[in-house]
Design a protein around this motif. Structure first.
Motif, PDB file in Angstrom:
ATOM      1  N   ALA A 108       0.831  -1.209   0.000  1.00 32.09           N
ATOM      2  CA  ALA A 108       0.000   0.000   0.000  1.00 32.09           C
ATOM      3  C   ALA A 108       0.865   1.259   0.000  1.00 32.09           C
ATOM      4  O   ALA A 108       0.557   2.237  -0.696  1.00 32.09           O
ATOM      5  CB  ALA A 108      -0.931  -0.011   1.212  1.00 32.09           C
ATOM      6  N   ARG A 109       1.950   1.240   0.774  1.00 35.15           N
ATOM      7  CA  ARG A 109       2.834   2.401   0.800  1.00 35.15           C
ATOM      8  C   ARG A 109       3.545   2.577  -0.536  1.00 35.15           C
ATOM      9  O   ARG A 109       3.805   3.714  -0.979  1.00 35.15           O
ATOM     10  CB  ARG A 109       3.842   2.268   1.949  1.00 35.15           C
ATOM     11  CG  ARG A 109       3.206   2.427   3.332  1.00 35.15           C
ATOM     12  CD  ARG A 109       4.232   2.569   4.425  1.00 35.15           C
ATOM     13  NE  ARG A 109       4.925   1.333   4.726  1.00 35.15           N
ATOM     14  CZ  ARG A 109       4.643   0.539   5.756  1.00 35.15           C
ATOM     15  NH1 ARG A 109       3.655   0.852   6.590  1.00 35.15           N
ATOM     16  NH2 ARG A 109       5.333  -0.555   5.987  1.00 35.15           N
ATOM     17  N   SER A 110       3.859   1.478  -1.210  1.00 34.32           N
ATOM     18  CA  SER A 110       4.486   1.556  -2.537  1.00 34.32           C
ATOM     19  C   SER A 110       3.535   2.162  -3.558  1.00 34.32           C
ATOM     20  O   SER A 110       3.937   2.982  -4.385  1.00 34.32           O
ATOM     21  CB  SER A 110       4.923   0.160  -3.002  1.00 34.32           C
ATOM     22  OG  SER A 110       5.882  -0.400  -2.133  1.00 34.32           O
ATOM     23  N   VAL A 111       2.275   1.760  -3.506  1.00 31.17           N
ATOM     24  CA  VAL A 111       1.271   2.338  -4.407  1.00 31.17           C
ATOM     25  C   VAL A 111       1.185   3.838  -4.196  1.00 31.17           C
ATOM     26  O   VAL A 111       1.197   4.626  -5.163  1.00 31.17           O
ATOM     27  CB  VAL A 111      -0.106   1.668  -4.183  1.00 31.17           C
ATOM     28  CG1 VAL A 111      -1.193   2.423  -4.947  1.00 31.17           C
ATOM     29  CG2 VAL A 111      -0.071   0.208  -4.618  1.00 31.17           C
ATOM     30  N   GLU A 112       1.112   4.258  -2.939  1.00 33.26           N
ATOM     31  CA  GLU A 112       1.031   5.690  -2.639  1.00 33.26           C
ATOM     32  C   GLU A 112       2.275   6.428  -3.144  1.00 33.26           C
ATOM     33  O   GLU A 112       2.171   7.497  -3.769  1.00 33.26           O
ATOM     34  CB  GLU A 112       0.888   5.890  -1.131  1.00 33.26           C
ATOM     35  CG  GLU A 112       0.818   7.356  -0.710  1.00 33.26           C
ATOM     36  CD  GLU A 112       0.790   7.539   0.791  1.00 33.26           C
ATOM     37  OE1 GLU A 112       0.424   8.632   1.241  1.00 33.26           O
ATOM     38  OE2 GLU A 112       1.142   6.584   1.525  1.00 33.26           O
ATOM     39  N   MET A 113       3.461   5.863  -2.876  1.00 36.02           N
ATOM     40  CA  MET A 113       4.713   6.497  -3.297  1.00 36.02           C
ATOM     41  C   MET A 113       4.774   6.658  -4.812  1.00 36.02           C
ATOM     42  O   MET A 113       5.081   7.747  -5.329  1.00 36.02           O
ATOM     43  CB  MET A 113       5.892   5.664  -2.807  1.00 36.02           C
ATOM     44  CG  MET A 113       7.258   6.135  -3.301  1.00 36.02           C
ATOM     45  SD  MET A 113       7.815   7.684  -2.546  1.00 36.02           S
ATOM     46  CE  MET A 113       8.224   7.115  -0.883  1.00 36.02           C
ATOM     47  N   PHE A 114       4.471   5.603  -5.532  1.00 34.18           N
ATOM     48  CA  PHE A 114       4.617   5.658  -6.989  1.00 34.18           C
ATOM     49  C   PHE A 114       3.513   6.476  -7.657  1.00 34.18           C
ATOM     50  O   PHE A 114       3.731   7.013  -8.749  1.00 34.18           O
ATOM     51  CB  PHE A 114       4.702   4.246  -7.576  1.00 34.18           C
ATOM     52  CG  PHE A 114       6.038   3.605  -7.361  1.00 34.18           C
ATOM     53  CD1 PHE A 114       7.199   4.182  -7.857  1.00 34.18           C
ATOM     54  CD2 PHE A 114       6.152   2.433  -6.635  1.00 34.18           C
ATOM     55  CE1 PHE A 114       8.442   3.603  -7.665  1.00 34.18           C
ATOM     56  CE2 PHE A 114       7.386   1.834  -6.426  1.00 34.18           C
ATOM     57  CZ  PHE A 114       8.538   2.423  -6.936  1.00 34.18           C
ATOM     58  N   ARG A 115       2.360   6.591  -7.023  1.00 31.09           N
ATOM     59  CA  ARG A 115       1.345   7.503  -7.570  1.00 31.09           C
ATOM     60  C   ARG A 115       1.857   8.943  -7.519  1.00 31.09           C
ATOM     61  O   ARG A 115       1.740   9.695  -8.493  1.00 31.09           O
ATOM     62  CB  ARG A 115       0.044   7.383  -6.783  1.00 31.09           C
ATOM     63  CG  ARG A 115      -0.844   6.236  -7.228  1.00 31.09           C
ATOM     64  CD  ARG A 115      -2.144   6.210  -6.470  1.00 31.09           C
ATOM     65  NE  ARG A 115      -2.962   5.064  -6.878  1.00 31.09           N
ATOM     66  CZ  ARG A 115      -3.879   4.509  -6.111  1.00 31.09           C
ATOM     67  NH1 ARG A 115      -4.121   5.004  -4.901  1.00 31.09           N
ATOM     68  NH2 ARG A 115      -4.581   3.477  -6.541  1.00 31.09           N
ATOM     69  N   LEU A 116       2.417   9.331  -6.374  1.00 33.86           N
ATOM     70  CA  LEU A 116       2.944  10.679  -6.239  1.00 33.86           C
ATOM     71  C   LEU A 116       4.114  10.911  -7.197  1.00 33.86           C
ATOM     72  O   LEU A 116       4.187  11.947  -7.876  1.00 33.86           O
ATOM     73  CB  LEU A 116       3.387  10.920  -4.794  1.00 33.86           C
ATOM     74  CG  LEU A 116       2.265  10.947  -3.751  1.00 33.86           C
ATOM     75  CD1 LEU A 116       2.844  10.946  -2.337  1.00 33.86           C
ATOM     76  CD2 LEU A 116       1.368  12.161  -3.964  1.00 33.86           C
ATOM     77  N   CYS A 117       5.029   9.936  -7.269  1.00 33.14           N
ATOM     78  CA  CYS A 117       6.169  10.069  -8.184  1.00 33.14           C
ATOM     79  C   CYS A 117       5.708  10.080  -9.634  1.00 33.14           C
ATOM     80  O   CYS A 117       6.256  10.827 -10.465  1.00 33.14           O
ATOM     81  CB  CYS A 117       7.154   8.931  -7.949  1.00 33.14           C
ATOM     82  SG  CYS A 117       7.999   8.984  -6.360  1.00 33.14           S
ATOM     83  N   GLY A 118       4.724   9.258  -9.944  1.00 37.55           N
ATOM     84  CA  GLY A 118       4.221   9.210 -11.310  1.00 37.55           C
ATOM     85  C   GLY A 118       3.598  10.518 -11.745  1.00 37.55           C
ATOM     86  O   GLY A 118       3.786  10.959 -12.884  1.00 37.55           O
ATOM     87  N   GLU A 119       2.875  11.154 -10.840  1.00 33.79           N
ATOM     88  CA  GLU A 119       2.277  12.458 -11.170  1.00 33.79           C
ATOM     89  C   GLU A 119       3.362  13.496 -11.449  1.00 33.79           C
ATOM     90  O   GLU A 119       3.254  14.288 -12.398  1.00 33.79           O
ATOM     91  CB  GLU A 119       1.377  12.904 -10.021  1.00 33.79           C
ATOM     92  CG  GLU A 119       0.108  12.070  -9.868  1.00 33.79           C
ATOM     93  CD  GLU A 119      -0.615  12.331  -8.565  1.00 33.79           C
ATOM     94  OE1 GLU A 119      -0.131  13.182  -7.784  1.00 33.79           O
ATOM     95  OE2 GLU A 119      -1.658  11.687  -8.319  1.00 33.79           O
TER      96      GLU A 119
END
Length: 274
Positions: free
Chosen positions: A131-142
């Motif tokens: 879950a923390r990886s999903v959150e991290m990569f969503r922010l980085c992806g944006e």
């Protein structure tokens, strides 16, 4: 479209990046991929003038810097999914800095391998780390999307990490992140060393997601230095219409940079032309 070949700069160890760029241009490579730790222990310390000069040399040599890899090798203490919020916040800030560096160097792809900085610690929850990886990569992806950069997530073997070891796991993570700037990276060493299916099958199943590709052998040397046959791999990449770079990444530097760079390019040209 003709296949484009790149090579990762850490192979050249103590060579200045300017020398690497000029040497690879003379050999006939189409790009160079940069490991940030070869520029500085913490790239946030790089002066803008230094970054601008590296891009100028790349453009002058005719071999662009295509992107970054080994993103979190330094500084110490980085983690995308650990339980320490302060460490994650520092990692997010560092990832944003890497995105800016990639953009300023003229690159368009960032390969996320970093096995130690994504591994789930003993006693920690895999589901929470996911879950923390999903959150991290969503922010980085944006942030990456704003700079027209792709973050390519790399499945790695269980010898390297306990988090995202197969193409299927990586695709599941990518689909949950649901950001167009976060896609898939495939590495020959990792595929042959971990996947139950042949590498060419994994490639054919990955056409929708594949953004970047590393060429190497399970012996940790360059393509053509081991037993992996790249002819079916090249055919699979053609079949899915892959138009990105095929980038040489090695971990055993014993043959020397000149030998590795020269023989790898010769072998790739031979096999991709077959």
């Amino acid at each position: 479209m003709a296949t484009r070949y790149a090579i990762c700069n850490e192979l050249f160890e103590d060579w200045p990046l300017e020398r690497v760029l000029r040497y690879c241009a003379n050999l006939g490579y189409d790009g160079v991929e940069v490991a940030p730790f070869t520029l500085a222990e913490d790239i946030r310390s790089l002066e803008p003038e230094v970054v601008a000069e590296l891009r100028r040399v790349a453009e002058e040599s005719g071999v662009p810097i295509i992107g970054l890899h080994w993103l979190l090798a330094s500084p110490a203490g980085l983690s995308i999914n650990g339980p320490d919020r302060a460490a994650r916040e520092n990692t997010l800030e560092f990832m944003y800095a890497l995105i800016g560096l990639c953009y300023e160097l003229g690159g368009s792809v960032m390969v996320f391998g970093s096995p130690k900085q994504r591994s789930v610690g003993e006693g920690e929850s895999y589901e929470a780390a996911w879950a923390r990886s999903v959150e991290m990569f969503r922010l980085c992806g944006e942030e990456a999307a704003r700079h027209e950069i792709t973050i390519a997530l790399e499945p790695l073997t269980t010898n390297e990490t306990n988090f995202v070891n197969t193409k299927d796991e990586a695709v599941r993570l990518i689909e949950e992140i649901d950001c167009p700037a976060v896609r898939l990276h495939l590495d020959v060493k990792a595929m042959v060393g971990q996947e139950a299916k042949p590498a060419e099958t994994i490639i054919r199943e990955s056409g929708q997601h594949l953004a970047h590709f590393h060429a190497n052998d399970v012996n940790r040397r360059g393509p053509g230095f081991g037993e992996v046959d790249f002819v079916p791999i090249a055919a699979a990449l053609r079949d899915i219409g892959y138009d990105g770079y095929v980038s040489v990444e090695v971990f055993d530097f014993a043959p020397g940079p000149e030998t590795t760079a020269t023989r790898s390019l010769e072998y790739l040209r031979e096999t991709f032309g077959a």
